[in-house]
Design a protein around this motif. Sequence first.
Motif, PDB file in Angstrom:
ATOM      1  N   THR A  46       0.809  -1.218   0.000  1.00  0.00           N
ATOM      2  CA  THR A  46       0.000   0.000   0.000  1.00  0.00           C
ATOM      3  C   THR A  46       0.844   1.270   0.000  1.00  0.00           C
ATOM      4  OG1 THR A  46      -0.136  -0.109   2.415  1.00  0.00           O
ATOM      5  CG2 THR A  46      -1.923  -1.144   1.156  1.00  0.00           C
ATOM      6  N   TYR A  47       2.104   1.176   0.385  1.00  0.00           N
ATOM      7  CA  TYR A  47       2.989   2.336   0.477  1.00  0.00           C
ATOM      8  C   TYR A  47       3.072   3.112  -0.840  1.00  0.00           C
ATOM      9  CZ  TYR A  47       7.469   4.831   1.166  1.00  0.00           C
ATOM     10  OH  TYR A  47       8.464   5.782   1.248  1.00  0.00           O
ATOM     11  N   ASN A  48       2.990   2.418  -1.952  1.00  0.00           N
ATOM     12  CA  ASN A  48       3.146   3.082  -3.251  1.00  0.00           C
ATOM     13  C   ASN A  48       1.825   3.378  -3.949  1.00  0.00           C
ATOM     14  OD1 ASN A  48       5.853   3.511  -3.347  1.00  0.00           O
ATOM     15  ND2 ASN A  48       6.353   1.694  -4.534  1.00  0.00           N
ATOM     16  N   LEU A  49       0.696   3.183  -3.291  1.00  0.00           N
ATOM     17  CA  LEU A  49      -0.581   3.492  -3.919  1.00  0.00           C
ATOM     18  C   LEU A  49      -0.772   4.995  -4.103  1.00  0.00           C
ATOM     19  CD1 LEU A  49      -3.029   0.997  -2.162  1.00  0.00           C
ATOM     20  CD2 LEU A  49      -2.178   0.892  -4.514  1.00  0.00           C
ATOM     21  N   GLN A  50      -0.294   5.775  -3.135  1.00  0.00           N
ATOM     22  CA  GLN A  50      -0.421   7.226  -3.208  1.00  0.00           C
ATOM     23  C   GLN A  50       0.907   7.863  -3.617  1.00  0.00           C
ATOM     24  OE1 GLN A  50      -2.848   9.191  -0.064  1.00  0.00           O
ATOM     25  NE2 GLN A  50      -2.993   7.149   0.837  1.00  0.00           N
ATOM     26  N   HIS A  51       0.794   9.004  -4.261  1.00  0.00           N
ATOM     27  CA  HIS A  51       1.960   9.663  -4.836  1.00  0.00           C
ATOM     28  C   HIS A  51       3.038   9.938  -3.793  1.00  0.00           C
ATOM     29  CE1 HIS A  51       4.547  12.374  -6.944  1.00  0.00           C
ATOM     30  NE2 HIS A  51       4.141  13.432  -6.291  1.00  0.00           N
ATOM     31  N   HIS A  52       2.694  10.640  -2.709  1.00  0.00           N
ATOM     32  CA  HIS A  52       3.689  10.882  -1.671  1.00  0.00           C
ATOM     33  C   HIS A  52       3.504   9.928  -0.499  1.00  0.00           C
ATOM     34  CE1 HIS A  52       0.304  13.454  -0.658  1.00  0.00           C
ATOM     35  NE2 HIS A  52       0.670  14.385  -1.510  1.00  0.00           N
ATOM     36  N   HIS A  53       3.026   8.712  -0.825  1.00  0.00           N
ATOM     37  CA  HIS A  53       2.992   7.566   0.094  1.00  0.00           C
ATOM     38  C   HIS A  53       1.973   7.697   1.223  1.00  0.00           C
ATOM     39  CE1 HIS A  53       6.431   6.336  -2.161  1.00  0.00           C
ATOM     40  NE2 HIS A  53       7.186   7.325  -1.696  1.00  0.00           N
ATOM     41  N   GLY A  54       1.115   8.709   1.141  1.00  0.00           N
ATOM     42  CA  GLY A  54       0.090   8.865   2.161  1.00  0.00           C
ATOM     43  C   GLY A  54      -0.418  10.288   2.197  1.00  0.00           C
ATOM     44  N   VAL A  55      -1.466  10.509   2.956  1.00  0.00           N
ATOM     45  CA  VAL A  55      -2.046  11.839   3.089  1.00  0.00           C
ATOM     46  C   VAL A  55      -1.005  12.809   3.629  1.00  0.00           C
ATOM     47  CG1 VAL A  55      -2.916  11.334   5.425  1.00  0.00           C
ATOM     48  CG2 VAL A  55      -4.003  13.117   4.055  1.00  0.00           C
ATOM     49  N   ASP A  56      -1.039  14.065   3.160  1.00  0.00           N
ATOM     50  CA  ASP A  56      -0.192  15.084   3.760  1.00  0.00           C
ATOM     51  C   ASP A  56      -1.017  16.310   4.130  1.00  0.00           C
ATOM     52  OD1 ASP A  56      -0.507  16.700   1.507  1.00  0.00           O
ATOM     53  OD2 ASP A  56       1.521  16.463   0.779  1.00  0.00           O
ATOM     54  N   PHE A  57      -0.507  17.107   5.069  1.00  0.00           N
ATOM     55  CA  PHE A  57      -1.209  18.309   5.529  1.00  0.00           C
ATOM     56  C   PHE A  57      -0.187  19.274   6.104  1.00  0.00           C
ATOM     57  CE2 PHE A  57      -1.364  15.154   8.934  1.00  0.00           C
ATOM     58  CZ  PHE A  57      -0.908  15.849  10.047  1.00  0.00           C
ATOM     59  N   GLU A  58      -0.616  20.542   6.270  1.00  0.00           N
ATOM     60  CA  GLU A  58       0.311  21.553   6.774  1.00  0.00           C
ATOM     61  C   GLU A  58      -0.428  22.760   7.329  1.00  0.00           C
ATOM     62  OE1 GLU A  58       2.634  23.625   3.774  1.00  0.00           O
ATOM     63  OE2 GLU A  58       0.991  23.479   2.317  1.00  0.00           O
ATOM     64  N   SER A  59       0.286  23.502   8.169  1.00  0.00           N
ATOM     65  CA  SER A  59      -0.046  24.886   8.492  1.00  0.00           C
ATOM     66  C   SER A  59       1.057  25.738   7.886  1.00  0.00           C
ATOM     67  CB  SER A  59      -0.110  25.097  10.010  1.00  0.00           C
ATOM     68  OG  SER A  59       1.204  25.093  10.566  1.00  0.00           O
ATOM     69  N   GLU A  60       1.073  27.021   8.199  1.00  0.00           N
ATOM     70  CA  GLU A  60       2.148  27.872   7.692  1.00  0.00           C
ATOM     71  C   GLU A  60       3.503  27.481   8.285  1.00  0.00           C
ATOM     72  OE1 GLU A  60      -0.476  28.933   9.557  1.00  0.00           O
ATOM     73  OE2 GLU A  60      -1.266  30.851   8.837  1.00  0.00           O
ATOM     74  N   LEU A  61       3.481  26.765   9.423  1.00  0.00           N
ATOM     75  CA  LEU A  61       4.712  26.470  10.152  1.00  0.00           C
ATOM     76  C   LEU A  61       5.242  25.059   9.945  1.00  0.00           C
ATOM     77  CD1 LEU A  61       3.097  28.769  11.834  1.00  0.00           C
ATOM     78  CD2 LEU A  61       4.684  28.185  13.654  1.00  0.00           C
TER      79      LEU A  61
END
Length: 406
Positions: free
Chosen positions: A143-158
């Motif tokens: 499953t590691y390679n199913l998503q482009h960057h290997h999983g969900v990503d998220f961020e704030s400004e910091l």
Amino acid sequence: MKKAILSLLLLTATAASANQHITVSVKNKMNTPRTDVPVIISLSQYGDIRSAMVEVNGTEIPCQLDDLDKDETFDELCFLADLDKKEKKQYTVTLFESGEPRPYPARVYAEMVMANTKDKKLKKHQQNNYIESITARGDAAYTYNLQHHHGVDFESELNGIRIYFDARQTLDLYGKFNKRLELKDTQFYTSDEQKQQGYGDDVLWVGQTFGLGAFRGWDGKQPTHVEPVATRTQRIISYGPLRTIVEIVDKGWQPDTTKSRINMTLRYTQYAGHRDTDVDVFFNKDVSDYRFSTGIINVKGSEEFSDKHGLRACWGTDYPSTDTLKWKPETVGLAVLLAEKNIVSEEAANKDNYAYVLKVDGKHMAYKVNYTSANENFGYHSACEWFEYLKAWKRETENPVVVEIK
């Protein structure tokens, strides 16, 4: 004519009665100013709310409506408060039973992108095969390679975090130079041109470790991955603009072969203006007799800090990849903050982790993770600075603002 006027008056009165006004008092008990403090209001008693507006001193400020269980009904209203030391502010909240959520500039970001095997012209940081949820069977091969960057990503400004879509469910980190949103542009794969423009990049090698506070099982001697499972899901619950919420759902997990399988939901909430991330762990049954674990990676040569009451951190430098020719060493500060009631033991550091053994009282526990990159022009650049900041962060966490709703 009179009937038309009467009908108009009735419609106006009905529309007016559909609007609900709430006064929210928010008080800072501390002797230090606080910014971007989350204020959350449950909407369960207010009916089917479709839009909202928040004002302070007659000025509108951004707010956000969230549908946490994805049933097309908003469950919570969120806004962020700025308070001086010992200050108390009154906020006016207007709830509307019609319309759409009011638009505000995004201060957080989240994305899931399927790996693109067709369009070879798109660069690694330009993928656009967006999804919102993905579920894999427990016997899925890789499953590691199913998503482009290997999983969900998220961020704030910091900050910037991705969570691997496999049994590790590790939090991997993106370090920034400037305080801004970047993951939509770089997708965790910063190009050479973007690096010259001051964009950040991956700053941590995690391997099989906790990374930054991954939640796992415990076999009595060491952490165990989240396996076997019947299914594993990643999904985005909310995109912002003030907070993003993502979830990892593991159904049919058997962390202990002597006990029955359980369902677990890990909810990660990232608020604007925050480098720390809230982690909530929910179970479908009482798991008080199970044991779990979390902690942080023992960055090579890192300096450790622990207050022995749930705050544990490190400061260290290592390559974020096994390719030491392409990558430079990165210095990071990591931290996890736990409630003492959930701690069974604080384990001695080993070559991989600074670990805790955990217990859950019932069906839910919560903790926080936090990190900094020494690349930041807005952050911390020594172990001493980082550890002092964390002490202040814990004091703020233990002294939440007082919210009263009238």
